[in-house]
Design an enzyme around this catalytic site. Structure first.
Site, mmCIF file in Angstrom:
data_model
loop_
_atom_site.group_PDB
_atom_site.id
_atom_site.type_symbol
_atom_site.label_atom_id
_atom_site.label_comp_id
_atom_site.label_asym_id
_atom_site.label_seq_id
_atom_site.Cartn_x
_atom_site.Cartn_y
_atom_site.Cartn_z
ATOM 1 C CD GLU A 69 -12.647 -26.018 -12.405
ATOM 2 O OE1 GLU A 69 -11.593 -26.024 -11.745
ATOM 3 O OE2 GLU A 69 -13.722 -25.550 -11.985
ATOM 4 C CB CYS A 263 -15.121 -24.081 -8.364
ATOM 5 S SG CYS A 263 -14.053 -23.837 -6.948
ATOM 6 C CG ASN A 394 -13.987 -29.221 -6.328
ATOM 7 O OD1 ASN A 394 -12.977 -29.912 -6.502
ATOM 8 N ND2 ASN A 394 -13.949 -27.905 -6.368
ATOM 9 C CD GLU A 395 -10.871 -25.707 -3.040
ATOM 10 O OE1 GLU A 395 -11.456 -24.634 -3.279
ATOM 11 O OE2 GLU A 395 -9.702 -25.932 -3.394
#
Ligand code: AHR
Length: 677
Positions: A69, A263, A394-395
């Site tokens: 990331e 994120c 993603n999350e």
């Protein structure tokens, strides 16, 4: 007498083993032998029975991967080797990172303009007007300075337009002490925008250098895309990636690379989500946006953190191919970060997002005759990138995610049933969000569910058997983000200690043992720049010229490079009062070797009696790699990068029933060969 194994087999390449002082090596290796004698007097602490005759589940060749990331200056200022910060003057403060080079007489003016730009995606540029009495210009500070090495060649390039006079341009690399490290000159400049370049050979280096760009002679000059790269990048690609950082990844032999996050995929708001199509093509066409980690943590603000996307999706795919890893792109699913704005794309407006995913698969795998396959070919890669995995969101969590995932899955599976989709179980490994995600994803017949966990070392030790009783029939698991936190999640005081690494190793024995359920796993985050990080702990730390792997890095390496192909059932019986002990065994299909991984996170040695059930004989000597330290708080650092590192040696006295003592605070990998007939 123990010898160090060739590091190319088990241990990190080109670094520890052979380069460690002899005394340090024998201390680490000798400790086990001494403890062995003491512990055996009282009988073994642990009895391990490896059932060589009962081969279990295959282990996914792509089991152990990495999670990239752009956090902690992971891309700009990190992996992407560009040394100029704000090269296109697109930061909201367009001169951030730049300053006027003062001289005796102030013979010039600088301003930021956007009329008739070099490129309309990044329209701002710098105008320098000078009377020519003395060289006049600007200086760029780089990303916390520029890491300039001695006796190296750098490519300086810039888009230039001369609107008045016939000045020349000089680029100078200046050390923190003001000394000239190298320079280059651009002459015969154009009246229309033109990219010009020159080489700079350095006579000296400095990790905190700056770049000066000076106009010589009277005139008015417009500058954009001011760029400086080392010629020595990964595979020496012009405008490429930092070779030492990619090498750290290559040394891990990761089964997959997850990118671009994290994120960052989601963005604080949908306007600054990650859009892969805006990250390919000419660097000047990749529109700069804010990095969401710029202002995420009030205690670690990074106001100069933006995304140039110089490291974009094409470069990610190329890097995966270079290092032999499966690409695992994660795409925005119509949701901004749920820790921030939680913005949602209405379901009836989701199609462009789904189309982006379909187009990405075509970009990666389609023949050159297709629209997006053609784009890939035009960028220089006619052959497909062989994408097999794709993450949807993603999350994420909650019903909003699950209904969006369902839409993506329907469209993607219809056109590309062969692509395995990764879905999210949210940010926690055991809360209501997690449970409801799993139950719905099971209903939806999801392929692979991404679980995340950042918790104390104790959580990892206590959850090493988490998957032993998981549902064998449902979706598979991707442990997509995990890391033991020495203080607390989000704490800037977290350290990459040996204790954390061993807790992760203990947990990973449980992942490997349950390879029929757990398909993949990756530690997170991957990189951190010591002068520009927001999140700790991280797997790999760098500054402008140096890099080191943490103990957690070497744990990842030990698992990845000693993966084994099939799990072997192993019964573990621990004597009452013995320290906690974690293990898993597998078999290497090519060599026939049994690979035993064992983790002793305690302060005491653990004596083991190892039985190999089903083998009447073994090779008398095996191989062993041990990563151990003197205490749980041990760490690596720039000054001591290999304080905690795996060391290989020969394992003597191996039989189908042998004893071995596992040193305190250690992870060991034993390779036991079959007897020669
Ligand atoms: O790894 C850091 C962050 O942790 C990731 O961006 C996010 O997915 C998780 O919350």
């Amino acid at each position: 007498m123990k010898t160090i194994l060739s590091p190319t087999i088990h241990a990190p390449s080109g670094t520890p083993g052979s380069s460690l002082p002899k005394l340090a090596r024998s201390l680490v290796l000798g400790l086990g032998c001494f403890c062995c004698a003491v512990a055996q007097a009282g009988g073994p602490d642990v009895q391990l029975t490896i059932h060589a005759e009962q081969s279990g589940s295959p282990i996914n060749p792509a089991m152990w991967g990495v999670f990239f990331e752009d956090i902690n200056l992971g891309a700009d200022g990190g992996l992407y080797a560009e040394l100029v910060k704000n090269r296109s003057f697109e930061f909201p403060e367009p001169l951030m990172g730049w300053s006027k080079v003062a001289s005796g007489t102030d013979g010039g003016r600088i301003e930021i303009l956007d009329a008739s730009p070099f490129n309309s995606e990044n329209p701002h540029y710098l105008r320098i007007s000078t009377d020519g009495v003395v060289p006049f210009g600007v200086s760029n500070e780089g990303f916390r300075g520029m890491g300039i090495r001695p006796d190296e060649t750098y490519d300086f390039s810039v888009a230039i337009r001369v609107t008045s006079g016939s000045p020349e341009l000089v680029a100078r690399l200046i050390g923190a002490d003001g000394k000239l490290l190298g320079s280059g000159r651009l002459t015969k400049l154009n009246a229309d925008w033109k990219k010009c370049s020159t080489r700079i050979r350095t006579v000296a280096g400095d990790p905190k250098a700056v770049l000066q760009v000076l106009v010589v002679g009277q005139g008015v000059v417009d500058l954009d895309m001011v760029s400086l790269f080392p010629q020595h990048t990964w595979k020496n690609r012009p405008g490429g990636l930092r070779a030492d950082l990619v090498q750290m990844l290559a040394d891990l032999k990761p089964g997959f690379v997850r990118f671009p996050g994290g994120c960052i995929v989601e963005g604080r708001y949908l306007t600054n989500r990650y859009e892969w199509k805006k990250t390919i093509g000419l660097p000047e066409e990749r529109k700069l946006i804010i990095n969401r980690w710029n202002n995420e943590f009030k205690h670690r603000p990074t106001p100069d953190y933006y995304q140039s996307f110089g490291l974009g999706f094409y470069e990610f795919f190329q890097m995966c191919e270079d290092i032999g890893s499966e690409p695992l792109p994660i795409l925005n699913c119509g949701m901004a970060c749920q820790f921030n704005s939680s913005e949602l794309v209405p379901l009836d407006q989701l199609d462009p997002y789904i189309q982006d995913a379909l187009d990405l698969i075509e970009f990666a795998n389609g023949p050159a005759s297709t629209a997006w396959g053609g784009r890939r070919a035009a960028l220089g890669h006619p052959a497909p990138f062989r994408l097999k995995l794709l993450g949807v969101g993603n999350e994420q969590w909650g019903p909003q995610y699950l209904e969006r995932y369902a839409r993506f899955a329907q469209a993607l599976k219809e056109k590309y049933p062969e692509i395995q989709l990764i879905s999210s179980a949210g940010p926690s490994p055991a809360d209501d969000r997690f449970r409801s995600a799993w139950s719905k994803l099971r209903e939806l017949n999801a392929d692979i569910v991404d679980e995340h966990c950042y918790d104390a070392p104790a959580w990892f030790l206590n959850n090493a058997s988490r998957y032993d009783n998981y549902d064998r029939k449902g979706p598979k698991v991707f442990m997509g983000e995990y890391a033991a936190q020495s203080v607390a999640t989000g704490s800037p005081n977290n350290r990459n200690t040996l204790e954390c690494a061993l807790a992760e190793a203990a947990y990973m024995t449980g992942l490997e043992r349950n390879a029929d359920v757990v398909r993949m796993a990756s530690y997170a985050p991957l990189f951190a720049h010591s002068d520009g990080w927001q999140w700790t702990p991280d797997l790999i730390w760098c500054d402008n010229t140096r890099v080191y792997g943490t103990p957690s890095y070497y744990v990842q390496m030990l698992f990845s490079r000693n993966r084994g192909d099939v799990v072997l059932r192993t019964d573990v019986a621990t004597a009452p009062g013995s320290p906690r002990f974690f293990s898993t065994a597998s078999v290497d299909a090519m060599t026939g070797e049994i690979i035993l991984k064992a983790v002793n996170p305690s302060a005491n040695p653990v004596s083991g009696a190892i039985d190999i059930s089903g083998w009447s004989a073994t090779a008398p000597r095996g191989r062993i790699v041990v990563m151990a330290g003197s205490g749980p708080q041990d760490e690596n650092s720039f000054a001591s990068p290999y304080r905690i590192t795996p060391l290989g040696s020969t394992l003597q006295g191996v039989t189908p029933h042998f004893h071995h003592t596992f040193p305190p605070y250690s992870m060991s990998v034993l390779r036991i060969g079959t007897a020669k007939r």
